[in-house]
Scaffold this motif. Structure first.
Motif, mmCIF file in Angstrom:
data_model
loop_
_atom_site.group_PDB
_atom_site.id
_atom_site.type_symbol
_atom_site.label_atom_id
_atom_site.label_comp_id
_atom_site.label_asym_id
_atom_site.label_seq_id
_atom_site.Cartn_x
_atom_site.Cartn_y
_atom_site.Cartn_z
ATOM 1 N N THR A 82 0.816 -1.220 0.000
ATOM 2 C CA THR A 82 0.000 0.000 0.000
ATOM 3 C C THR A 82 0.845 1.264 0.000
ATOM 4 N N THR A 83 2.135 1.138 0.286
ATOM 5 C CA THR A 83 2.996 2.312 0.275
ATOM 6 C C THR A 83 4.011 2.167 -0.854
ATOM 7 N N VAL A 84 4.616 3.279 -1.230
ATOM 8 C CA VAL A 84 5.629 3.231 -2.288
ATOM 9 C C VAL A 84 6.762 2.298 -1.888
ATOM 10 N N GLU A 85 7.192 2.358 -0.635
ATOM 11 C CA GLU A 85 8.301 1.496 -0.203
ATOM 12 C C GLU A 85 7.908 0.023 -0.264
ATOM 13 N N GLU A 86 6.659 -0.296 0.094
ATOM 14 C CA GLU A 86 6.197 -1.688 0.005
ATOM 15 C C GLU A 86 6.129 -2.130 -1.459
ATOM 16 N N ILE A 87 5.685 -1.250 -2.340
ATOM 17 C CA ILE A 87 5.625 -1.581 -3.771
ATOM 18 C C ILE A 87 7.032 -1.804 -4.311
ATOM 19 N N LEU A 88 7.983 -0.932 -3.929
ATOM 20 C CA LEU A 88 9.367 -1.099 -4.389
ATOM 21 C C LEU A 88 9.974 -2.389 -3.837
ATOM 22 N N ASP A 89 9.684 -2.714 -2.589
ATOM 23 C CA ASP A 89 10.187 -3.967 -2.025
ATOM 24 C C ASP A 89 9.663 -5.160 -2.812
ATOM 25 N N LEU A 90 8.372 -5.131 -3.179
ATOM 26 C CA LEU A 90 7.795 -6.220 -3.960
ATOM 27 C C LEU A 90 8.436 -6.280 -5.346
ATOM 28 N N LEU A 91 8.650 -5.121 -5.955
ATOM 29 C CA LEU A 91 9.293 -5.070 -7.267
ATOM 30 C C LEU A 91 10.704 -5.651 -7.205
ATOM 31 N N ARG A 92 11.440 -5.305 -6.158
ATOM 32 C CA ARG A 92 12.801 -5.862 -5.977
ATOM 33 C C ARG A 92 12.753 -7.377 -5.796
ATOM 34 N N GLU A 93 11.768 -7.847 -5.037
ATOM 35 C CA GLU A 93 11.620 -9.287 -4.808
ATOM 36 C C GLU A 93 11.367 -10.014 -6.129
ATOM 37 N N VAL A 94 10.474 -9.456 -6.959
ATOM 38 C CA VAL A 94 10.164 -10.071 -8.251
ATOM 39 C C VAL A 94 11.395 -10.029 -9.160
ATOM 40 N N ALA A 95 12.138 -8.922 -9.156
ATOM 41 C CA ALA A 95 13.345 -8.816 -9.979
ATOM 42 C C ALA A 95 14.356 -9.882 -9.565
ATOM 43 N N LYS A 96 14.501 -10.102 -8.268
ATOM 44 C CA LYS A 96 15.416 -11.146 -7.784
ATOM 45 C C LYS A 96 14.964 -12.518 -8.270
ATOM 46 N N GLU A 97 13.663 -12.788 -8.197
ATOM 47 C CA GLU A 97 13.143 -14.081 -8.641
ATOM 48 C C GLU A 97 13.361 -14.280 -10.135
ATOM 49 N N VAL A 98 13.082 -13.258 -10.921
ATOM 50 C CA VAL A 98 13.268 -13.366 -12.373
ATOM 51 C C VAL A 98 14.739 -13.564 -12.694
ATOM 52 N N ALA A 99 15.618 -12.820 -12.015
ATOM 53 C CA ALA A 99 17.058 -12.946 -12.248
ATOM 54 C C ALA A 99 17.513 -14.359 -11.931
ATOM 55 N N ALA A 100 17.048 -14.913 -10.803
ATOM 56 C CA ALA A 100 17.458 -16.263 -10.415
ATOM 57 C C ALA A 100 16.877 -17.309 -11.358
ATOM 58 N N GLU A 101 15.616 -17.155 -11.719
ATOM 59 C CA GLU A 101 14.945 -18.144 -12.559
ATOM 60 C C GLU A 101 15.460 -18.129 -13.992
ATOM 61 N N MET A 102 15.734 -16.932 -14.517
ATOM 62 C CA MET A 102 16.141 -16.818 -15.915
ATOM 63 C C MET A 102 17.658 -16.763 -16.083
ATOM 64 N N GLY A 103 18.388 -16.638 -14.986
ATOM 65 C CA GLY A 103 19.845 -16.536 -15.078
ATOM 66 C C GLY A 103 20.277 -15.235 -15.736
ATOM 67 N N LEU A 104 19.536 -14.160 -15.490
ATOM 68 C CA LEU A 104 19.806 -12.878 -16.129
ATOM 69 C C LEU A 104 20.133 -11.823 -15.083
ATOM 70 N N SER A 105 20.727 -10.726 -15.529
ATOM 71 C CA SER A 105 20.844 -9.546 -14.701
ATOM 72 C C SER A 105 19.619 -8.684 -15.010
ATOM 73 N N VAL A 106 18.868 -8.356 -13.974
ATOM 74 C CA VAL A 106 17.640 -7.577 -14.162
ATOM 75 C C VAL A 106 17.866 -6.173 -13.618
ATOM 76 N N PRO A 107 17.881 -5.159 -14.505
ATOM 77 C CA PRO A 107 18.037 -3.789 -14.031
ATOM 78 C C PRO A 107 16.689 -3.163 -13.684
ATOM 79 N N LEU A 108 16.667 -2.395 -12.623
ATOM 80 C CA LEU A 108 15.483 -1.597 -12.299
ATOM 81 C C LEU A 108 15.899 -0.138 -12.329
ATOM 82 N N HIS A 109 15.164 0.681 -13.058
ATOM 83 C CA HIS A 109 15.398 2.117 -13.157
ATOM 84 C C HIS A 109 14.275 2.759 -12.350
#
Ligand code: ZN
Length: 123
Positions: A82-109
């Motif tokens: 519900t807060t920007v920080e919570e949304i960013l934390d979730l976005l970071r979590e998903v980026a980590k999962e995608v990076a681990a699952e796909m073996g890629l470096s995932v940049p967030l801007h």
């Protein structure tokens, strides 16, 4: 989404494509979301950029929706961020999962009022 909600949005459940199961895997969801051309929105026919599985009484079916129709038909998640920080934390979590699952470096801007633009990399 119940049968009444489908009718309210002029969605005929008989026309929805069959889903592999009531609980598809993340891979099955990603494959559906990343296959071009995107499946049409069940309500308006525009490209569907969200998908979920529903069972209107005759087995699991994909319900592909455009952003406007997804917003109209999805209640807010009771435990969602519900807060920007919570949304960013979730976005970071998903980026980590995608990076681990796909073996890629995932940049967030990311832009925030406190930090302005900054880049974060995962994987
Ligand atoms: Zn739509």
């Amino acid at each position: 989404m119940c049968a009444e909600e489908l009718r309210q949005h002029s969605i005929n459940p008989a026309t929805l494509p069959s889903a592999p199961s009531a609980e598809p895997t993340r891979h099955e969801f990603r494959t559906r979301m990343n296959t071009l051309p995107l499946a049409p929105c069940a309500a308006c026919g525009k490209p569907g950029i969200t998908t979920k599985v529903i069972d209107a009484g005759d087995g699991p079916h994909w319900l592909d929706l455009c952003w406007p129709h997804a917003g109209e038909t999805s209640p807010p998640h009771p435990h969602g961020p519900t807060t920007v920080e919570e949304i960013l934390d979730l976005l970071r979590e998903v980026a980590k999962e995608v990076a681990a699952e796909m073996g890629l470096s995932v940049p967030l801007h990311i832009w925030t009022d406190q930090e302005g633009w900054h880049d974060e990399y995962f994987g």
